[in-house]
Design a protein around this motif. Structure first.
Motif, mmCIF file in Angstrom:
data_model
loop_
_atom_site.group_PDB
_atom_site.id
_atom_site.type_symbol
_atom_site.label_atom_id
_atom_site.label_comp_id
_atom_site.label_asym_id
_atom_site.label_seq_id
_atom_site.Cartn_x
_atom_site.Cartn_y
_atom_site.Cartn_z
ATOM 1 N N LEU A 210 -3.464 3.172 -15.915
ATOM 2 C CA LEU A 210 -3.781 1.828 -15.426
ATOM 3 C C LEU A 210 -2.792 1.396 -14.354
ATOM 4 O O LEU A 210 -3.168 0.849 -13.316
ATOM 5 N N ILE A 211 -1.515 1.624 -14.619
ATOM 6 C CA ILE A 211 -0.491 1.241 -13.642
ATOM 7 C C ILE A 211 -0.626 2.086 -12.379
ATOM 8 O O ILE A 211 -0.595 1.573 -11.257
ATOM 9 N N GLY A 212 -0.796 3.396 -12.570
ATOM 10 C CA GLY A 212 -0.837 4.286 -11.420
ATOM 11 C C GLY A 212 -2.089 4.156 -10.579
ATOM 12 O O GLY A 212 -2.023 4.120 -9.347
ATOM 13 N N ALA A 213 -3.238 4.064 -11.253
ATOM 14 C CA ALA A 213 -4.501 4.026 -10.507
ATOM 15 C C ALA A 213 -4.865 2.625 -10.062
ATOM 16 O O ALA A 213 -5.277 2.417 -8.920
ATOM 17 N N VAL A 214 -4.708 1.659 -10.949
ATOM 18 C CA VAL A 214 -5.199 0.312 -10.659
ATOM 19 C C VAL A 214 -4.148 -0.525 -9.929
ATOM 20 O O VAL A 214 -4.411 -1.090 -8.868
ATOM 21 N N LEU A 215 -2.929 -0.601 -10.489
ATOM 22 C CA LEU A 215 -1.908 -1.433 -9.868
ATOM 23 C C LEU A 215 -1.518 -0.914 -8.484
ATOM 24 O O LEU A 215 -1.304 -1.699 -7.557
ATOM 25 N N THR A 216 -1.443 0.416 -8.355
ATOM 26 C CA THR A 216 -1.136 0.983 -7.042
ATOM 27 C C THR A 216 -2.184 0.565 -6.013
ATOM 28 O O THR A 216 -1.850 0.200 -4.880
ATOM 29 N N GLY A 217 -3.463 0.597 -6.411
ATOM 30 C CA GLY A 217 -4.529 0.218 -5.492
ATOM 31 C C GLY A 217 -4.534 -1.266 -5.180
ATOM 32 O O GLY A 217 -4.757 -1.668 -4.030
ATOM 33 N N LEU A 218 -4.264 -2.097 -6.189
ATOM 34 C CA LEU A 218 -4.279 -3.545 -5.963
ATOM 35 C C LEU A 218 -3.114 -3.987 -5.095
ATOM 36 O O LEU A 218 -3.286 -4.749 -4.145
ATOM 37 N N VAL A 219 -1.909 -3.508 -5.433
ATOM 38 C CA VAL A 219 -0.734 -3.864 -4.626
ATOM 39 C C VAL A 219 -0.871 -3.303 -3.214
ATOM 40 O O VAL A 219 -0.449 -3.929 -2.239
ATOM 41 N N GLY A 220 -1.486 -2.120 -3.106
ATOM 42 C CA GLY A 220 -1.635 -1.487 -1.796
ATOM 43 C C GLY A 220 -2.958 -1.764 -1.126
ATOM 44 O O GLY A 220 -3.363 -1.004 -0.235
ATOM 45 N N SER A 221 -3.644 -2.844 -1.522
ATOM 46 C CA SER A 221 -4.968 -3.112 -0.935
ATOM 47 C C SER A 221 -4.895 -3.358 0.562
ATOM 48 O O SER A 221 -5.844 -3.062 1.288
ATOM 49 N N GLY A 222 -3.768 -3.893 1.039
ATOM 50 C CA GLY A 222 -3.604 -4.085 2.476
ATOM 51 C C GLY A 222 -2.918 -2.919 3.137
ATOM 52 O O GLY A 222 -3.215 -2.559 4.290
ATOM 53 N N ASP A 223 -1.994 -2.290 2.412
ATOM 54 C CA ASP A 223 -1.233 -1.151 2.933
ATOM 55 C C ASP A 223 -0.782 -0.327 1.731
ATOM 56 O O ASP A 223 0.014 -0.796 0.912
ATOM 57 N N LEU A 224 -1.265 0.889 1.624
ATOM 58 C CA LEU A 224 -0.960 1.717 0.464
ATOM 59 C C LEU A 224 0.509 2.111 0.374
ATOM 60 O O LEU A 224 0.966 2.586 -0.672
ATOM 61 N N ARG A 225 1.262 1.888 1.432
ATOM 62 C CA ARG A 225 2.713 2.122 1.321
ATOM 63 C C ARG A 225 3.298 1.218 0.240
ATOM 64 O O ARG A 225 4.141 1.645 -0.557
ATOM 65 N N PHE A 226 2.868 -0.041 0.215
ATOM 66 C CA PHE A 226 3.349 -0.967 -0.812
ATOM 67 C C PHE A 226 2.883 -0.526 -2.197
ATOM 68 O O PHE A 226 3.599 -0.698 -3.183
ATOM 69 N N GLY A 227 1.674 0.038 -2.262
ATOM 70 C CA GLY A 227 1.168 0.513 -3.541
ATOM 71 C C GLY A 227 2.037 1.607 -4.132
ATOM 72 O O GLY A 227 2.351 1.592 -5.331
ATOM 73 N N PHE A 228 2.457 2.555 -3.316
ATOM 74 C CA PHE A 228 3.281 3.650 -3.810
ATOM 75 C C PHE A 228 4.730 3.227 -4.077
ATOM 76 O O PHE A 228 5.478 3.960 -4.736
ATOM 77 N N ALA A 229 5.124 2.063 -3.590
ATOM 78 C CA ALA A 229 6.453 1.542 -3.926
ATOM 79 C C ALA A 229 6.547 1.168 -5.402
ATOM 80 O O ALA A 229 7.641 1.161 -5.979
ATOM 81 N N VAL A 230 5.404 0.870 -6.040
ATOM 82 C CA VAL A 230 5.400 0.506 -7.469
ATOM 83 C C VAL A 230 5.887 1.669 -8.332
ATOM 84 O O VAL A 230 6.871 1.533 -9.072
ATOM 85 N N PRO A 231 5.253 2.854 -8.291
ATOM 86 C CA PRO A 231 5.782 3.969 -9.084
ATOM 87 C C PRO A 231 7.159 4.433 -8.614
ATOM 88 O O PRO A 231 7.945 4.927 -9.426
ATOM 89 N N MET A 232 7.464 4.270 -7.321
ATOM 90 C CA MET A 232 8.783 4.669 -6.819
ATOM 91 C C MET A 232 9.900 3.954 -7.586
ATOM 92 O O MET A 232 10.920 4.555 -7.946
ATOM 93 N N LEU A 233 9.713 2.663 -7.853
ATOM 94 C CA LEU A 233 10.726 1.882 -8.556
ATOM 95 C C LEU A 233 10.646 2.069 -10.073
ATOM 96 O O LEU A 233 11.674 2.246 -10.744
ATOM 97 N N LEU A 234 9.439 2.039 -10.624
ATOM 98 C CA LEU A 234 9.289 2.060 -12.076
ATOM 99 C C LEU A 234 9.657 3.404 -12.698
ATOM 100 O O LEU A 234 10.045 3.459 -13.869
ATOM 101 N N VAL A 235 9.567 4.509 -11.948
ATOM 102 C CA VAL A 235 9.894 5.813 -12.512
ATOM 103 C C VAL A 235 11.361 5.892 -12.931
ATOM 104 O O VAL A 235 11.734 6.704 -13.793
ATOM 105 N N LEU A 236 12.206 5.036 -12.384
ATOM 106 C CA LEU A 236 13.625 5.021 -12.764
ATOM 107 C C LEU A 236 13.818 4.567 -14.213
ATOM 108 O O LEU A 236 14.900 4.742 -14.776
#
Length: 392
Positions: A351-377
């Motif tokens: 859900l976080i990877g598929a849905v939140l990444t797409g929603l946060v990155g709806s304007g620019d997917l760079r922002f979407g991939f920033a979500v897992p970049m931070l949370l993986v820590l």
């Protein structure tokens, strides 16, 4: 003269090969479909928001499928559940590929999502049961089989990118063949007939949170990686599957080396180093100036997160198995039930990877991939929950 247990010619060895084939089938079909998501999106004119909604539906239904598997595992062999799930996938794939209307495509995706959950849960039940029979860790090899299947699926997409989308309906043959495998049968009474034994859920939940973070990264890479290359960069359409192929290649290599690395350095250090490597790889993806650099970032990310899932399932099974003097059938039954429920962490991460990444990155997917970049820590503190790694 009979072969020693565990060799491919023995019943146990054949069951291991069958389970590995089921893992590989699941990986191949899943990656083949996700690497064609840009094509499905173009065919049905889906925006990032609409595609996120469909992925949300699929993930939620996969969770439902896993719950169904958990409930039925009390009275049915995981082998029966696995065959049923593979049969539904074999029917759903052609429906998605050949759908004449959007509603039919959504129905096929819903059926696939539900079967995905059943197969996810039942393959891991098979793997954990076999690991107990072998008496040593073998789960990384099963997850490596999934990765191998994913590599094949990604290669198929790269090789057939010029063909019509309907050609992917041919994938249905693979799960039909796999469901005939000699899967491990449970010996003894159904789970429901055994005495109730309390399961230590708190340590299992801590391990499960780590798996959530893994599937967050994993699902983001699979579902949005090809679309990221397609929409953020001027990537040739025939090469967008390269977001997935290097990721799987690095992941597969690390899983092959995972047993020796864990034996030498311990699971805590391996997981903590992997989290830092994955964060670095995702940072390369987010800030990449060109698509080849983003592909390199996906490769590094795959190497970083590779062993989290197999270590999580092994740890959960070890904790659920309890004391060494527990009745073997009771242990098997309890572990089956726990693994099916533990599999739910998979879908929270999805859900976080598929849905939140797409929603946060709806304007620019760079922002979407920033979500897992931070949370993986978050793996850094959670890694301590994997020690000590006592024998199963």
């Amino acid at each position: 003269m009979t072969s020693p247990a565990g060799r491919p010619t023995s019943p146990l060895g054949r069951a291991r090969l069958a389970a590995a084939a089921a893992f590989a089938t699941q990986g191949m079909v899943f990656i083949s479909l996700t690497t064609r998501l840009p094509d499905f999106s173009d065919r049905w004119h889906l925006s990032e928001i609409e595609l996120s909604g469909l992925l949300l539906m699929m993930v939620l239904l996969a969770g439902v499928g896993s719950v169904i598997a958990e409930r039925l595992a009390r009275e049915r062999d995981s082998a029966v559940l696995l065959r049923a799930g593979l049969a539904v996938i074999a029917g759903a794939v052609p429906v998605m590929a050949l759908a004449p209307a959007g509603g039919v495509f959504v129905a096929g995706m819903a059926a696939y999502g539900t079967a995905l959950g059943v197969v996810d849960a039942s393959t891991n039940m098979q793997a954990v049961a076999l690991e107990h029979r072998y008496g040593r860790p073998i789960l990384p090899s099963f997850h490596g089989a999934w990765t191998f299947g994913g590599l094949v699926g990604s290669a198929i997409t790269l090789a057939t990118a010029h063909l019509p989308l309907g050609a992917s309906a041919g994938l249905a043959v693979v799960p039909l063949v796999a469901l005939a495998g000699p899967f491990l049968r449970r010996v003894g009474d159904p789970v429901a007939s055994g005495p109730r034994v309390e399961v230590p859920w708190r340590p299992i939940v801590l391990v499960g949170i780590a798996m959530v973070l893994f599937y967050m990264v994993d699902t983001a890479a699979f579902t949005w990686g090809p679309t990221y290359l397609d929409r953020v960069f001027p990537t040739p359409s025939s090469l967008v599957a390269l977001a997935t192929f290097p990721y799987l290649l690095a992941s597969g290599g690390m899983r092959l080396a995972g047993d020796s690395a864990v034996a030498r350095y311990g699971p805590v250090r391996v997981l903590q180093v992997g989290a830092l490597v994955a964060c670095t790889g995702l940072a390369v993806v987010v800030f990449a100036p060109a698509w080849p650099v983003a592909v390199l970032g996906f490769l590094v990310t795959g190497a970083g997160v590779a062993v989290i899932a197999p270590l999580s399932f092994s740890a959960a099974a070890r904790i659920a198995g309890g004391a060494d003097d527990l009745d073997p059938h009771l242990r098997h039954a309890r572990v089956d039930a726990v693994i099916a429920r533990f599999n739910q962490f998979n879908y929270v991460g999805a859900l976080i990877g598929a849905v939140l990444t797409g929603l946060v990155g709806s304007g620019d997917l760079r922002f979407g991939f920033a979500v897992p970049m931070l949370l993986v820590l978050g793996i850094l503190p959670l890694a301590r929950s994997f020690a000590p790694a006592e024998p199963i």
